[in-house]
Design a protein around this motif. Structure first.
Motif, PDB file in Angstrom:
ATOM      1  N   GLY A  56       0.798  -1.216   0.000  1.00  0.00           N
ATOM      2  CA  GLY A  56       0.000   0.000   0.000  1.00  0.00           C
ATOM      3  C   GLY A  56       0.836   1.275   0.000  1.00  0.00           C
ATOM      4  O   GLY A  56       1.925   1.322   0.546  1.00  0.00           O
ATOM      5  N   HIS A  57       0.305   2.313  -0.692  1.00  0.00           N
ATOM      6  CA  HIS A  57       0.935   3.644  -0.755  1.00  0.00           C
ATOM      7  C   HIS A  57       2.289   3.574  -1.486  1.00  0.00           C
ATOM      8  O   HIS A  57       2.475   2.723  -2.315  1.00  0.00           O
ATOM      9  CB  HIS A  57       1.048   4.259   0.641  1.00  0.00           C
ATOM     10  CG  HIS A  57      -0.244   4.161   1.416  1.00  0.00           C
ATOM     11  ND1 HIS A  57      -1.317   4.969   1.164  1.00  0.00           N
ATOM     12  CD2 HIS A  57      -0.651   3.282   2.380  1.00  0.00           C
ATOM     13  CE1 HIS A  57      -2.324   4.634   1.964  1.00  0.00           C
ATOM     14  NE2 HIS A  57      -1.959   3.609   2.709  1.00  0.00           N
ATOM     15  N   GLY A  58       3.232   4.452  -1.132  1.00  0.00           N
ATOM     16  CA  GLY A  58       4.538   4.466  -1.800  1.00  0.00           C
ATOM     17  C   GLY A  58       4.867   5.810  -2.399  1.00  0.00           C
ATOM     18  O   GLY A  58       3.977   6.570  -2.788  1.00  0.00           O
ATOM     19  N   VAL A  71       6.207   5.765   9.270  1.00  0.00           N
ATOM     20  CA  VAL A  71       5.366   5.962   8.085  1.00  0.00           C
ATOM     21  C   VAL A  71       4.916   4.600   7.549  1.00  0.00           C
ATOM     22  O   VAL A  71       5.730   3.686   7.381  1.00  0.00           O
ATOM     23  CB  VAL A  71       6.141   6.744   6.994  1.00  0.00           C
ATOM     24  CG1 VAL A  71       5.254   6.991   5.778  1.00  0.00           C
ATOM     25  CG2 VAL A  71       6.633   8.065   7.569  1.00  0.00           C
ATOM     26  N   GLU A  72       3.630   4.523   7.267  1.00  0.00           N
ATOM     27  CA  GLU A  72       3.025   3.242   6.862  1.00  0.00           C
ATOM     28  C   GLU A  72       3.729   2.575   5.672  1.00  0.00           C
ATOM     29  O   GLU A  72       3.974   1.363   5.685  1.00  0.00           O
ATOM     30  CB  GLU A  72       1.542   3.451   6.540  1.00  0.00           C
ATOM     31  CG  GLU A  72       0.826   2.163   6.210  1.00  0.00           C
ATOM     32  CD  GLU A  72      -0.580   2.376   5.671  1.00  0.00           C
ATOM     33  OE1 GLU A  72      -1.090   3.517   5.729  1.00  0.00           O
ATOM     34  OE2 GLU A  72      -1.158   1.400   5.184  1.00  0.00           O
ATOM     35  N   LYS A  73       4.039   3.361   4.652  1.00  0.00           N
ATOM     36  CA  LYS A  73       4.632   2.766   3.435  1.00  0.00           C
ATOM     37  C   LYS A  73       5.935   2.044   3.746  1.00  0.00           C
ATOM     38  O   LYS A  73       6.302   1.097   3.048  1.00  0.00           O
ATOM     39  CB  LYS A  73       4.866   3.845   2.380  1.00  0.00           C
ATOM     40  CG  LYS A  73       5.931   4.862   2.760  1.00  0.00           C
ATOM     41  CD  LYS A  73       6.321   5.771   1.603  1.00  0.00           C
ATOM     42  CE  LYS A  73       7.473   6.681   2.011  1.00  0.00           C
ATOM     43  NZ  LYS A  73       7.991   7.484   0.904  1.00  0.00           N
ATOM     44  N   ILE A 139      -1.307  -5.086   1.274  1.00  0.00           N
ATOM     45  CA  ILE A 139      -0.736  -4.985   2.629  1.00  0.00           C
ATOM     46  C   ILE A 139      -0.749  -3.529   3.095  1.00  0.00           C
ATOM     47  O   ILE A 139      -0.187  -2.643   2.435  1.00  0.00           O
ATOM     48  CB  ILE A 139       0.723  -5.528   2.638  1.00  0.00           C
ATOM     49  CG1 ILE A 139       0.757  -6.999   2.200  1.00  0.00           C
ATOM     50  CG2 ILE A 139       1.357  -5.340   4.021  1.00  0.00           C
ATOM     51  CD1 ILE A 139       0.042  -7.968   3.103  1.00  0.00           C
ATOM     52  N   HIS A 140      -1.390  -3.314   4.232  1.00  0.00           N
ATOM     53  CA  HIS A 140      -1.477  -1.971   4.815  1.00  0.00           C
ATOM     54  C   HIS A 140      -1.293  -2.058   6.328  1.00  0.00           C
ATOM     55  O   HIS A 140      -1.217  -3.148   6.899  1.00  0.00           O
ATOM     56  CB  HIS A 140      -2.857  -1.356   4.534  1.00  0.00           C
ATOM     57  CG  HIS A 140      -3.008  -0.835   3.136  1.00  0.00           C
ATOM     58  ND1 HIS A 140      -3.033   0.514   2.849  1.00  0.00           N
ATOM     59  CD2 HIS A 140      -3.152  -1.481   1.958  1.00  0.00           C
ATOM     60  CE1 HIS A 140      -3.177   0.671   1.541  1.00  0.00           C
ATOM     61  NE2 HIS A 140      -3.255  -0.526   0.977  1.00  0.00           N
ATOM     62  N   GLN A 141      -1.256  -0.858   6.961  1.00  0.00           N
ATOM     63  CA  GLN A 141      -1.225  -0.774   8.435  1.00  0.00           C
ATOM     64  C   GLN A 141      -2.380   0.107   8.866  1.00  0.00           C
ATOM     65  O   GLN A 141      -2.718   1.083   8.189  1.00  0.00           O
ATOM     66  CB  GLN A 141       0.099  -0.176   8.931  1.00  0.00           C
ATOM     67  CG  GLN A 141       1.340  -0.812   8.316  1.00  0.00           C
ATOM     68  CD  GLN A 141       1.402  -2.313   8.486  1.00  0.00           C
ATOM     69  OE1 GLN A 141       1.099  -2.842   9.559  1.00  0.00           O
ATOM     70  NE2 GLN A 141       1.800  -3.026   7.444  1.00  0.00           N
ATOM     71  N   ASN A 142      -2.956  -0.246  10.011  1.00  0.00           N
ATOM     72  CA  ASN A 142      -4.118   0.458  10.530  1.00  0.00           C
ATOM     73  C   ASN A 142      -3.708   1.645  11.410  1.00  0.00           C
ATOM     74  O   ASN A 142      -2.535   1.763  11.797  1.00  0.00           O
ATOM     75  CB  ASN A 142      -4.970  -0.522  11.348  1.00  0.00           C
ATOM     76  CG  ASN A 142      -6.442  -0.327  11.098  1.00  0.00           C
ATOM     77  OD1 ASN A 142      -6.866   0.785  10.794  1.00  0.00           O
ATOM     78  ND2 ASN A 142      -7.211  -1.375  11.237  1.00  0.00           N
TER      79      ASN A 142
HETATM   80 ZN    ZN Z   1      -2.881   2.234   4.102  1.00  0.00          ZN
END
Ligand code: ZN
Length: 243
Positions: A56-58, A71-73, A139-142
């Motif tokens: 996810g993201h990037g 940072v989530e990415k 794939i992500h983070q909450n």
């Molecule tokens: Zn996300």
């Protein structure tokens, strides 16, 4: 002369031995790969499915920013790459929406908003290219700052394909069994807020590995060893789903 002949003979035997050893290793790798491909294909099922993996993201889109500025990415990408490695060892074909820290928007996209829309459309186009036997794992983070105690993995699924929920359940169950025995979270259907799941016609899930608003999760999710464990647990769930 005898000594030279003896050395030559010994050298030849050494070469022959090396050749046999190389052949054995090659055959071993070939057999392992065959077994792995059969494992991924499941009994009586062919061909081997393609798993489209999505970190996810990037790039300029970092996603959620958690405790300590994480940072989530920066967690999504290594977990996805590790997951990719495990799935390939298990015999799956895999594709990645991105394998580096980048957004995959069209170069013609001008504004930040246009780049974000282009990025998500390009990810969706990759889902559209999948075959009937293939599936999508994001794939992500909450993040839930209102309650810093919220923690643990939760898998969301697309409601458009009946197998999505089965994939989500298999992954959730595997993560709980292998990594988070006290996690009581249940898989959840995606609403419009998760664009890729809402629009996907292929089996599709999104794994929120943990909460960046929870101190315990943040600490673990940044560890290479925990990322490996998380990726392995997800991979085992995928294998279970496919068997
Ligand atoms: Zn996300």
């Amino acid at each position: 002369m005898i000594l030279i002949r003896f050395r030559l003979k010994r050298a030849l035997w050494a070469c022959a031995g090396l050749l046999v050893a190389c052949l054995c290793v090659a055959l071993g790798i070939f057999s392992l790969r065959q077994v792995a491909r059969q494992t991924a294909a499941g009994v009586g099922q062919t061909p081997v499915p393609v798993v489209l993996l999505d970190a996810g993201h990037g790039g300029e889109d970092g996603g959620a920013v958690g405790l300590g500025g994480v940072v989530e990415k920066d967690i999504n990408l290594p977990v996805t790459r590790k997951l990719n490695t495990f799935l390939r060892v298990m015999g799956f074909e895999t594709r990645l929406t991105r394998s580096t820290d980048t957004s995959i928007h069209d170069l013609t996209a001008g504004t930040l908003r246009e780049r974000k829309v282009s990025d998500i459309h390009n990810r969706f186009a990759m889902i559209e290219q999948l075959g009937d036997n293939d599936f999508f794992v994001s794939i992500h983070q909450n993040q839930f700052p209102a309650s810093s105690s919220a923690h643990g993995t939760q898998v969301f699924y697309s409601v458009n394909h009946p197998r999505s929920v089965l994939l989500a359940q298999a992954i959730q169950k595997s993560v709980v069994r292998l990594l988070q025995p006290t996690n009581t979270r249940k898989v959840k259907p995606s609403g419009t807020e998760i664009y890729l799941l809402w629009h996907s016609k292929k089996p599709a899930v999104l794994v929120e590995c943990g909460f960046l608003s929870n101190a315990g999760d943040v600490e673990k999710l940044q560890q290479d060893s925990y990322q490996n464990q998380m990726a392995f647990a997800i991979a085992c769930g995928v294998l279970q789903y496919n068997s």
